[in-house]
Design a protein around this motif. Structure first.
Motif, PDB file in Angstrom:
ATOM      1  N   HIS A  24       0.859  -1.184   0.000  1.00 45.24           N
ATOM      2  CA  HIS A  24       0.000   0.000   0.000  1.00 45.24           C
ATOM      3  C   HIS A  24       0.896   1.235   0.000  1.00 45.24           C
ATOM      4  CE1 HIS A  24       0.611   1.009   4.307  1.00 45.24           C
ATOM      5  NE2 HIS A  24       0.635  -0.306   4.501  1.00 45.24           N
ATOM      6  N   TYR A  25       0.252   2.385  -0.217  1.00 45.67           N
ATOM      7  CA  TYR A  25       0.968   3.654  -0.276  1.00 45.67           C
ATOM      8  C   TYR A  25       0.557   4.576   0.874  1.00 45.67           C
ATOM      9  CZ  TYR A  25       2.339   2.077  -4.923  1.00 45.67           C
ATOM     10  OH  TYR A  25       2.854   1.337  -5.980  1.00 45.67           O
ATOM     11  N   GLY A  26       0.116   3.961   1.971  1.00 42.93           N
ATOM     12  CA  GLY A  26      -0.205   4.726   3.168  1.00 42.93           C
ATOM     13  C   GLY A  26      -1.673   4.978   3.410  1.00 42.93           C
ATOM     14  N   GLU A  27      -2.536   4.622   2.425  1.00 42.28           N
ATOM     15  CA  GLU A  27      -3.976   4.880   2.550  1.00 42.28           C
ATOM     16  C   GLU A  27      -4.745   3.656   2.059  1.00 42.28           C
ATOM     17  OE1 GLU A  27      -5.312   7.356   3.988  1.00 42.28           O
ATOM     18  OE2 GLU A  27      -3.776   8.913   4.048  1.00 42.28           O
ATOM     19  N   LEU A  28      -4.710   2.584   2.846  1.00 45.67           N
ATOM     20  CA  LEU A  28      -5.229   1.297   2.399  1.00 45.67           C
ATOM     21  C   LEU A  28      -6.678   1.380   1.946  1.00 45.67           C
ATOM     22  CD1 LEU A  28      -5.011  -1.766   2.052  1.00 45.67           C
ATOM     23  CD2 LEU A  28      -5.541  -2.006   4.478  1.00 45.67           C
ATOM     24  N   TYR A  29      -7.551   1.953   2.763  1.00 46.69           N
ATOM     25  CA  TYR A  29      -8.978   1.974   2.421  1.00 46.69           C
ATOM     26  C   TYR A  29      -9.271   2.958   1.301  1.00 46.69           C
ATOM     27  CZ  TYR A  29      -9.662  -0.838   6.621  1.00 46.69           C
ATOM     28  OH  TYR A  29      -9.601  -1.846   7.551  1.00 46.69           O
ATOM     29  N   LEU A  30      -8.581   4.090   1.281  1.00 43.20           N
ATOM     30  CA  LEU A  30      -8.775   5.032   0.177  1.00 43.20           C
ATOM     31  C   LEU A  30      -8.354   4.411  -1.145  1.00 43.20           C
ATOM     32  CD1 LEU A  30      -7.600   8.448   1.703  1.00 43.20           C
ATOM     33  CD2 LEU A  30      -9.946   7.669   1.288  1.00 43.20           C
ATOM     34  N   GLU A  31      -7.297   3.637  -1.118  1.00 42.96           N
ATOM     35  CA  GLU A  31      -6.834   2.962  -2.333  1.00 42.96           C
ATOM     36  C   GLU A  31      -7.856   1.933  -2.805  1.00 42.96           C
ATOM     37  OE1 GLU A  31      -2.847   1.535  -1.498  1.00 42.96           O
ATOM     38  OE2 GLU A  31      -2.369   3.446  -0.532  1.00 42.96           O
ATOM     39  N   GLN A  32      -8.458   1.204  -1.865  1.00 44.26           N
ATOM     40  CA  GLN A  32      -9.510   0.253  -2.232  1.00 44.26           C
ATOM     41  C   GLN A  32     -10.703   0.954  -2.857  1.00 44.26           C
ATOM     42  OE1 GLN A  32     -10.927  -2.653   0.570  1.00 44.26           O
ATOM     43  NE2 GLN A  32      -8.927  -2.845   1.542  1.00 44.26           N
ATOM     44  N   ARG A  33     -11.137   2.049  -2.223  1.00 43.38           N
ATOM     45  CA  ARG A  33     -12.305   2.777  -2.746  1.00 43.38           C
ATOM     46  C   ARG A  33     -12.034   3.307  -4.148  1.00 43.38           C
ATOM     47  NH1 ARG A  33     -12.392   4.821   2.718  1.00 43.38           N
ATOM     48  NH2 ARG A  33     -14.130   3.889   3.879  1.00 43.38           N
ATOM     49  N   ALA A  34     -10.826   3.803  -4.364  1.00 42.18           N
ATOM     50  CA  ALA A  34     -10.483   4.312  -5.684  1.00 42.18           C
ATOM     51  C   ALA A  34     -10.585   3.205  -6.736  1.00 42.18           C
ATOM     52  CB  ALA A  34      -9.078   4.913  -5.666  1.00 42.18           C
ATOM     53  N   LEU A  35     -10.048   2.030  -6.446  1.00 42.37           N
ATOM     54  CA  LEU A  35     -10.135   0.922  -7.385  1.00 42.37           C
ATOM     55  C   LEU A  35     -11.587   0.513  -7.616  1.00 42.37           C
ATOM     56  CD1 LEU A  35      -7.210  -1.492  -6.394  1.00 42.37           C
ATOM     57  CD2 LEU A  35      -7.276   0.180  -8.254  1.00 42.37           C
ATOM     58  N   ALA A  36     -12.363   0.439  -6.539  1.00 42.55           N
ATOM     59  CA  ALA A  36     -13.768   0.050  -6.661  1.00 42.55           C
ATOM     60  C   ALA A  36     -14.550   1.042  -7.513  1.00 42.55           C
ATOM     61  CB  ALA A  36     -14.398  -0.078  -5.281  1.00 42.55           C
ATOM     62  N   GLU A  37     -14.111   2.289  -7.507  1.00 40.23           N
ATOM     63  CA  GLU A  37     -14.775   3.328  -8.300  1.00 40.23           C
ATOM     64  C   GLU A  37     -14.191   3.453  -9.704  1.00 40.23           C
ATOM     65  OE1 GLU A  37     -14.268   6.720  -5.816  1.00 40.23           O
ATOM     66  OE2 GLU A  37     -15.759   6.051  -4.335  1.00 40.23           O
ATOM     67  N   GLY A  38     -13.184   2.641 -10.026  1.00 42.70           N
ATOM     68  CA  GLY A  38     -12.645   2.625 -11.377  1.00 42.70           C
ATOM     69  C   GLY A  38     -11.535   3.619 -11.635  1.00 42.70           C
ATOM     70  N   THR A  39     -10.841   4.040 -10.591  1.00 40.88           N
ATOM     71  CA  THR A  39      -9.745   4.984 -10.788  1.00 40.88           C
ATOM     72  C   THR A  39      -8.441   4.392 -10.276  1.00 40.88           C
ATOM     73  OG1 THR A  39     -10.144   6.076  -8.651  1.00 40.88           O
ATOM     74  CG2 THR A  39     -11.294   6.962 -10.569  1.00 40.88           C
ATOM     75  N   GLY A  40      -7.334   4.903 -10.811  1.00 43.54           N
ATOM     76  CA  GLY A  40      -6.017   4.468 -10.375  1.00 43.54           C
ATOM     77  C   GLY A  40      -5.551   3.200 -11.076  1.00 43.54           C
ATOM     78  N   PHE A  41      -4.460   2.651 -10.580  1.00 41.64           N
ATOM     79  CA  PHE A  41      -3.878   1.439 -11.153  1.00 41.64           C
ATOM     80  C   PHE A  41      -3.148   0.676 -10.063  1.00 41.64           C
ATOM     81  CE2 PHE A  41      -0.339   4.339 -11.191  1.00 41.64           C
ATOM     82  CZ  PHE A  41       0.787   3.550 -10.977  1.00 41.64           C
ATOM     83  N   VAL A  42      -2.825  -0.592 -10.357  1.00 43.65           N
ATOM     84  CA  VAL A  42      -2.090  -1.450  -9.427  1.00 43.65           C
ATOM     85  C   VAL A  42      -0.838  -1.961 -10.122  1.00 43.65           C
ATOM     86  CG1 VAL A  42      -2.165  -3.472  -7.925  1.00 43.65           C
ATOM     87  CG2 VAL A  42      -4.256  -2.167  -8.360  1.00 43.65           C
TER      88      VAL A  42
END
Length: 323
Positions: A24-42
């Motif tokens: 993770h990059y310090g914001e585990l749940y925010l990163e999950q929400r972003a992916l669930a909403e279709g934004t960002g990358f892994v």
């Protein structure tokens, strides 16, 4: 192979077989929400990448894997397994053919063994198999992402998102202000995988796991195709019986601070913590909406409505594979 994205502010390395990319990059749940909403990358650049070229590539692979790929149309994603002679799962391949080349990504560190097996099965077929892990990195865009992928990049598009086979040299330029948005760590990706009940070799499998136990029939195993190694076990279970174990999704007690790790034995709650083991956890995660959840393998005869215990933590089942 260490990803350059581990140098980003806040990056915390993943552990175990996933070492080399960010957990993770310090914001585990925010990163999950972003992916669930279709934004960002892994960043999945720790995964192995293999290619198969040559005129016979699809007909040859068709003989070796569980999926029907002899007529696989260009750019259509699929999954396939390599089984042992006894029908146990050895490898999972996430495939796409671009019209001239089959691209596949596989579990970290397994590409060498898979390449050796494929090389041993070439015989007189017109195929060339190559380990391209040093040259190409897998990057995942979540379902719903509107990011534009440059021409020439091979894309494997599945219901839960797109896997890009990017030149490894381009990884460093992806974040934090790259073309695909902010990075999300592997733990966010894993949380959504568990939510989607998607098994992973080395996590949901052990040395005796067969495809029926994980619900891979249909998605990775085609039941009306020619012979392949391990097919007898698949056919016998399909036609004559039931698998000895089944995959389940678990809601873990959210009041517990401790998250039971992979391998934790499961017992019937009615039997208490000293009861007989009826299964084990395969992956446990903290989900941004569902709280602590897990995938697990349990014996087929465990009642689907039975409450379970994982090292003292209460667990309620949801059926993934029918008993």
């Amino acid at each position: 192979m260490k990803s350059p994205l581990l140098s980003l502010p806040g990056a915390v390395p993943a552990e175990g077989v996933d070492e080399g990319v960010a957990g993770h990059y310090g914001e585990l749940y925010l990163e999950q929400r972003a992916l669930a909403e279709g934004t960002g990358f892994v960043d999945l650049s720790h995964r192995g990448v293999l290619t198969v070229t040559g005129e016979d590539r699809l007909s040859w692979l068709h003989l070796l894997v569980t999926q029907h790929v002899s007529d696989l149309p260009p750019h259509r994603a699929t999954e396939a397994l390599v089984l042992s002679a006894n029908g146990h799962i050895e490898h999972a391949l996430y495939l796409v053919d671009d019209g001239t080349t089959v691209w596949a990504h596989v579990e970290p560190g397994t590409q060498g063994a898979l390449l050796a097996y494929l090389e041993s099965m070439k015989f007189f077929y017109r195929v060339e198999v190559a380990d391209r892990t040093d040259e190409f990195a897998v990057v995942h865009l979540p379902a719903g992402s509107i990011a534009t992928v440059p021409e020439g990049v091979t894309v494997r598009e599945a219901p839960h998102g797109r896997d890009l086979f990017l030149p490894r040299a381009e990884l460093a330029g992806l974040a934090p202000d790259g073309p695909y948005g902010p990075p999300a760590g592997l733990l966010a990706h894993e949380a959504l995988r568990v939510e989607g009940h998607r098994p992973r070799v080395g996590f949901e499998t052990d040395h005796r796991t067969i495809p029926h136990e994980l619900g891979w029939i249909g998605t990775a195993v085609h039941l009306q195709k020619g012979c392949y190694r391990g097919q007898e076990t698949v056919a016998r279970v399909q036609n004559l019986g039931k698998p000895p174990r089944r995959l389940v999704f678990l809601h873990l007690d959210g009041s517990e601070v401790h998250l039971p790790p992979r391998g934790t034995e499961l017992r019937l709650a009615a039997d208490g913590p000293e009861g007989r083991a009826v299964g084990f956890l395969t992956t446990s995660v903290r989900h941004h909406e569902l709280g602590p959840v897990a995938l697990a393998l349990v014996k087929r005869n465990v009642p689907v409505d039975a409450d379970l215990l994982a090292d003292g933590t209460s667990a309620a089942q949801e059926t993934v594979v029918e008993p």
